[in-house]
Write an enzyme that holds these catalytic residues in place. Structure first.
Site, short mmCIF file in Angstrom:
data_model
loop_
_atom_site.label_atom_id
_atom_site.label_comp_id
_atom_site.label_asym_id
_atom_site.label_seq_id
_atom_site.Cartn_x
_atom_site.Cartn_y
_atom_site.Cartn_z
N LYS A 1 -16.14 -13.66 26.09
CA LYS A 1 -16.02 -14.42 27.17
C LYS A 1 -16.09 -13.06 28.17
O LYS A 1 -16.39 -13.24 29.17
CB LYS A 1 -14.01 -15.08 27.30
N GLN B 1 -4.79 -16.45 26.07
CA GLN B 1 -5.57 -16.51 25.78
C GLN B 1 -4.19 -16.91 24.58
O GLN B 1 -3.20 -16.02 24.48
CB GLN B 1 -5.69 -14.92 25.07
N ASP C 1 -9.00 -22.37 32.75
CA ASP C 1 -8.04 -23.23 31.49
C ASP C 1 -8.17 -24.55 31.10
O ASP C 1 -8.28 -25.24 30.67
CB ASP C 1 -7.10 -22.60 30.50
#
Ligand code: GUN
Length: 291
Positions: A51, A95, A118
């Site tokens: 990422k 995460q 997200d």
């Protein structure tokens, strides 16, 4: 036909990079994505490093916050609050998975929906399901982008989703059944308790597999001419790669591919699209386009 997620994700990243150049030309600043990574899980570390690398590629700023696996829920909450209130950060992600002593739902609910690139916050999930502008979870969003760019017909088709996770299965089913394109499909969600699974998958025009069980789908479960999307990315040991790991999909690719009209490989299918979608969401956040 093989759906080339690597190629499409590169095209999307180039489109994003072009927009970033325009923003800067017009006196704006680089979009900034922050990532909170807790602990030292090997899979999570490599996903986060992809990422960050992708951010560099498109000209984004990125900020990584590394926390030990012993971090308390309230300490993590304080980091989330800090990012919520930091005007220099356009969007951020925590995460997953988190260590067992931390309540993931509580952390997700603490993220400001405006910065939730997200698309995990219940506000974004709810907005998506009623058709309001929302951040959409990156993997399902990436899959709809693949269907779009390959002009795959979805209207009236039977789409079977294997897996009911909050991150992939559930939002995927919502997207495929919504009005519009890609969408207008008749959707069936199957999971570990589904009876007669094979009978159901055999009727799928579009089969989206997100079980996290390597080699789960065999050729006898797939209809001739089906579109098969493999979301599986289980890391298994390998002596053939430099890292000592390789990714394994949920579909027995070699035997299933000959039956398909379209199929995504692992790696190089859905995975790169997830990252491209995260960048896209971050760009939307920088432009305040959702809220
Ligand atoms: N873990 C696995 N996939 C994801 C993702 O898309 N976002 C976050 N935050 N964690 C993940």
């Amino acid at each position: 036909m093989i759906i080339d997620g690597k190629l499409i994700s590169k095209q999307i990243k180039e489109e994003i990079a072009e927009e970033v150049k325009q923003i800067i030309k017009n006196g704006g600043r680089k979009p900034n994505l922050a990532v909170i990574l807790v602990g030292e899980d090997g899979g999570s570390q490599s996903y986060v490093s992809y990422k960050i690398k992708a951010c560099k590629f498109v000209g984004f700023e990125s900020t990584t916050i590394l926390l030990p696996k012993t971090v308390s829920e309230s300490e993590l909450m304080a980091e989330v609050e800090g990012l919520n209130n930091n005007d220099g950060i356009d969007g951020f992600i925590v995460q997953l998975p988190l260590p067992k002593h931390i309540d993931e739902n509580k952390i997700i609910e603490a993220i400001s929906p405006q910065k939730d690139v997200d698309g995990f916050h219940p506000i974004n999930v709810g907005r998506m399901s009623v058709g309001l502008p929302a951040y959409i979870s990156a993997t399902p969003l990436g899959i709809t982008e693949l269907l779009k760019r390959y002009k795959i017909e979805t209207s009236g088709k039977h789409c079977v989703v294997l897996g009911r996770s909050n991150i992939v299965g559930k939002p995927m089913a919502t997207l495929m059944s919504r009005k519009g394109y890609p969408g207008n499909s008749t959707v069936t969600i199957c999971h570990s308790r589904t009876e007669n699974l094979k009978t159901i998958t055999q009727t799928a025009d579009i089969l989206i597999v997100a079980m996290g069980v390597p080699d789960f789908v065999s050729a006898d479960m797939v209809k001739d001419g089906a579109v098969v999307i493999d979301v599986g990315t289980t890391r298994v040991r390998s002596d053939k790669t430099k890292s000592g790991w390789k990714l394994k999909g949920d579909v027995k690719y070699n035997e299933v591919a000959p039956k398909c009209s379209y199929i995504t490989p692992v790696p190089g299918g859905v995975g790169p699209m997830t990252i491209a979608s995260l960048l896209k969401n971050t760009l939307l956040a920088a432009k305040n386009e959702i809220f």
